[in-house]
Write a protein that holds these residues in place. Sequence first.
Motif, mmCIF file in Angstrom:
data_model
loop_
_atom_site.group_PDB
_atom_site.id
_atom_site.type_symbol
_atom_site.label_atom_id
_atom_site.label_comp_id
_atom_site.label_asym_id
_atom_site.label_seq_id
_atom_site.Cartn_x
_atom_site.Cartn_y
_atom_site.Cartn_z
ATOM 1 N N LEU A 21 -9.892 -5.853 6.085
ATOM 2 C CA LEU A 21 -9.648 -5.746 4.509
ATOM 3 C C LEU A 21 -8.446 -6.705 4.108
ATOM 4 C CD1 LEU A 21 -10.757 -2.196 3.597
ATOM 5 C CD2 LEU A 21 -12.263 -4.502 3.252
ATOM 6 N N ASP A 22 -7.533 -6.331 5.356
ATOM 7 C CA ASP A 22 -6.173 -7.029 4.855
ATOM 8 C C ASP A 22 -6.212 -8.444 5.285
ATOM 9 O OD1 ASP A 22 -4.566 -4.704 4.289
ATOM 10 O OD2 ASP A 22 -3.801 -4.642 6.149
ATOM 11 N N PHE A 23 -7.085 -8.750 6.124
ATOM 12 C CA PHE A 23 -7.528 -10.345 6.375
ATOM 13 C C PHE A 23 -7.872 -10.998 5.014
ATOM 14 C CE2 PHE A 23 -10.758 -13.454 7.063
ATOM 15 C CZ PHE A 23 -9.905 -14.332 7.441
ATOM 16 N N LEU A 24 -8.996 -10.027 4.521
ATOM 17 C CA LEU A 24 -9.573 -10.810 3.351
ATOM 18 C C LEU A 24 -8.439 -10.997 2.151
ATOM 19 C CD1 LEU A 24 -13.026 -8.667 3.320
ATOM 20 C CD2 LEU A 24 -12.582 -11.191 4.034
ATOM 21 N N VAL A 25 -7.792 -9.877 2.235
ATOM 22 C CA VAL A 25 -6.802 -10.095 0.980
ATOM 23 C C VAL A 25 -5.680 -11.218 1.105
ATOM 24 C CG1 VAL A 25 -4.861 -8.614 -0.253
ATOM 25 C CG2 VAL A 25 -7.299 -7.706 0.036
ATOM 26 N N TYR A 31 -12.456 7.008 3.413
ATOM 27 C CA TYR A 31 -12.827 6.696 4.747
ATOM 28 C C TYR A 31 -13.001 5.397 5.230
ATOM 29 C CZ TYR A 31 -13.448 11.966 5.608
ATOM 30 O OH TYR A 31 -13.218 13.146 5.995
ATOM 31 N N GLY A 32 -13.841 4.689 4.307
ATOM 32 C CA GLY A 32 -14.148 3.409 4.645
ATOM 33 C C GLY A 32 -13.238 2.232 4.368
ATOM 34 N N THR A 33 -12.151 2.515 3.638
ATOM 35 C CA THR A 33 -11.104 1.687 3.413
ATOM 36 C C THR A 33 -10.006 1.963 4.574
ATOM 37 O OG1 THR A 33 -11.176 1.832 0.885
ATOM 38 C CG2 THR A 33 -9.117 1.071 1.656
ATOM 39 N N LEU A 81 -5.697 -3.062 -3.156
ATOM 40 C CA LEU A 81 -6.328 -4.210 -2.821
ATOM 41 C C LEU A 81 -7.278 -4.173 -1.789
ATOM 42 C CD1 LEU A 81 -3.163 -6.581 -2.618
ATOM 43 C CD2 LEU A 81 -5.042 -6.803 -4.522
ATOM 44 N N ARG A 82 -6.892 -3.238 -0.672
ATOM 45 C CA ARG A 82 -7.895 -2.660 0.374
ATOM 46 C C ARG A 82 -8.977 -2.121 -0.313
ATOM 47 N NH1 ARG A 82 -3.523 -0.126 4.184
ATOM 48 N NH2 ARG A 82 -2.723 -1.919 5.289
ATOM 49 N N LEU A 84 -7.329 6.300 -4.614
ATOM 50 C CA LEU A 84 -5.894 5.737 -4.262
ATOM 51 C C LEU A 84 -4.671 6.804 -3.959
ATOM 52 C CD1 LEU A 84 -5.683 2.858 -7.018
ATOM 53 C CD2 LEU A 84 -6.047 2.696 -4.438
ATOM 54 N N GLU A 85 -4.747 7.810 -4.373
ATOM 55 C CA GLU A 85 -3.704 8.930 -4.165
ATOM 56 C C GLU A 85 -3.989 9.353 -2.997
ATOM 57 O OE1 GLU A 85 -3.916 12.589 -6.633
ATOM 58 O OE2 GLU A 85 -3.704 13.646 -4.757
ATOM 59 N N LEU A 86 -5.057 9.704 -2.383
ATOM 60 C CA LEU A 86 -5.250 10.114 -0.924
ATOM 61 C C LEU A 86 -5.257 9.004 -0.075
ATOM 62 C CD1 LEU A 86 -8.590 11.928 -1.940
ATOM 63 C CD2 LEU A 86 -6.475 12.975 -0.838
ATOM 64 N N LEU A 87 -5.430 7.766 -0.349
ATOM 65 C CA LEU A 87 -5.224 6.711 0.643
ATOM 66 C C LEU A 87 -3.768 6.414 0.771
ATOM 67 C CD1 LEU A 87 -7.775 3.733 -0.608
ATOM 68 C CD2 LEU A 87 -7.639 4.681 1.823
#
Length: 377
Positions: free
Chosen positions: A56-60, A47-49, A77-78, A8-11
Amino acid sequence: MAVRRLALELLLRVDEQGAYANLVVPARLTGTDMSGPDRALVTSLVYGTTRMRRALDFLVDRFLHDPEVEPPVRAALRMGAFQLQELKTPPHAAVSTTVGAVPKRARGLVNAVLRKVAGAEASWPDEVTRLSVPDWLHDQLTADLGAERATAVFETMNRPPTVTERPDGYIQDRGSQLVVDAVDAQPGQRVLDMCAAPGGKSTGLAAIGARVVASDLSLTRSRLVAVNARAVLDADTPGRVHVVAGDGLRLPLRPGTFDRVLVDAPCSGLGSLRRRPDARWRIDEAAIERLVPLQAALLESAMAQVAPGGMLVYSVCTLTNAELAAPVAQLLHTHPGIETLGAPSDEWETAPGGYRLLPDRTDTDGMGIARFRLPAG
Ligand SMILES: C[S@@+](CC[C@H](N)C(=O)[O-])C[C@H]1O[C@@H](n2cnc3c(N)ncnc32)[C@H](O)[C@@H]1O
């Protein structure tokens, strides 16, 4: 939990501070005492997120009353949705580990939304959302490759790359190795690599035994060529890499003296989306139009360095028609007497202006190439 917290920190550094995932993740992991599998999981999550952000934004967002959530909540959430949708992590584990990594005040929301994501089928509104790419990029590759091929290429580039290592230990995508092969350099030949940094291809050419002059516009990046050459070439390697920092458009070299000249031109980089997860959100459409005149000018300048009977090789790590066909058309217009060479090997498919590696077929980065031979003497 430490894995998710670090991811999360890296994202947040990628999303909020514009950090490059492929630089910041390895650098941050170097300073930790995490096990190999944990490092791999952090990398996969970040990387994947990042790649799948749009999907992912659509799903959430289906389960958020107000999609304006603060950045750490959005990132969590992503990341949770990525584990559910792509990694197929069992719902209980995906939700609880993600919830445990967010600040207390956001835990209720993250928990509620991720449980709903886990319980619902993903029914995509359109292909571009499912594939998680910007509209312009989907339109561009659909126009250039056709809808079916563009979809297959995007699907491949949404998965982690296959890591390939050369015999000398240098980690290099096999697509780049195929470009080195396409140069067809022979031991002892003089080769100019005009856009050389960080030196992947220069060192590959020297390993064959070529005497390489590696030049690049960027002084800092040129230093990397020297560092990489020292790391992979030993005294027994017959070839050499001589590094020169300089603008390929104004090289202080004697014209007509190189057996092979490679122009691995600056390009939009759309062929290496697997390796550079945030690139799809960074590259803008206008970049392609800006790059084509520079690519054409570099190719023209390179032409002057080729010895009679020598070969000129143009390559780009992208998949757009424009960045291959337009510079090549300009070269052929100015030099109608040069011979255009065929496909370097079976992996290369015919494309406007030359040949292409398409990731869905070759499991490499996407590349474009064109090769020419000058008349002898
Ligand atoms: C695709 S990268 C080269 C990758 C390299 N050949 C390798 O395999 O490691 C393109 C390079 O072109 C360089 N470049 C951009 N404009 C240039 C110019 N006018 N003259 C020379 N190099 C340039 C950039 O600094 C960048 O390093």
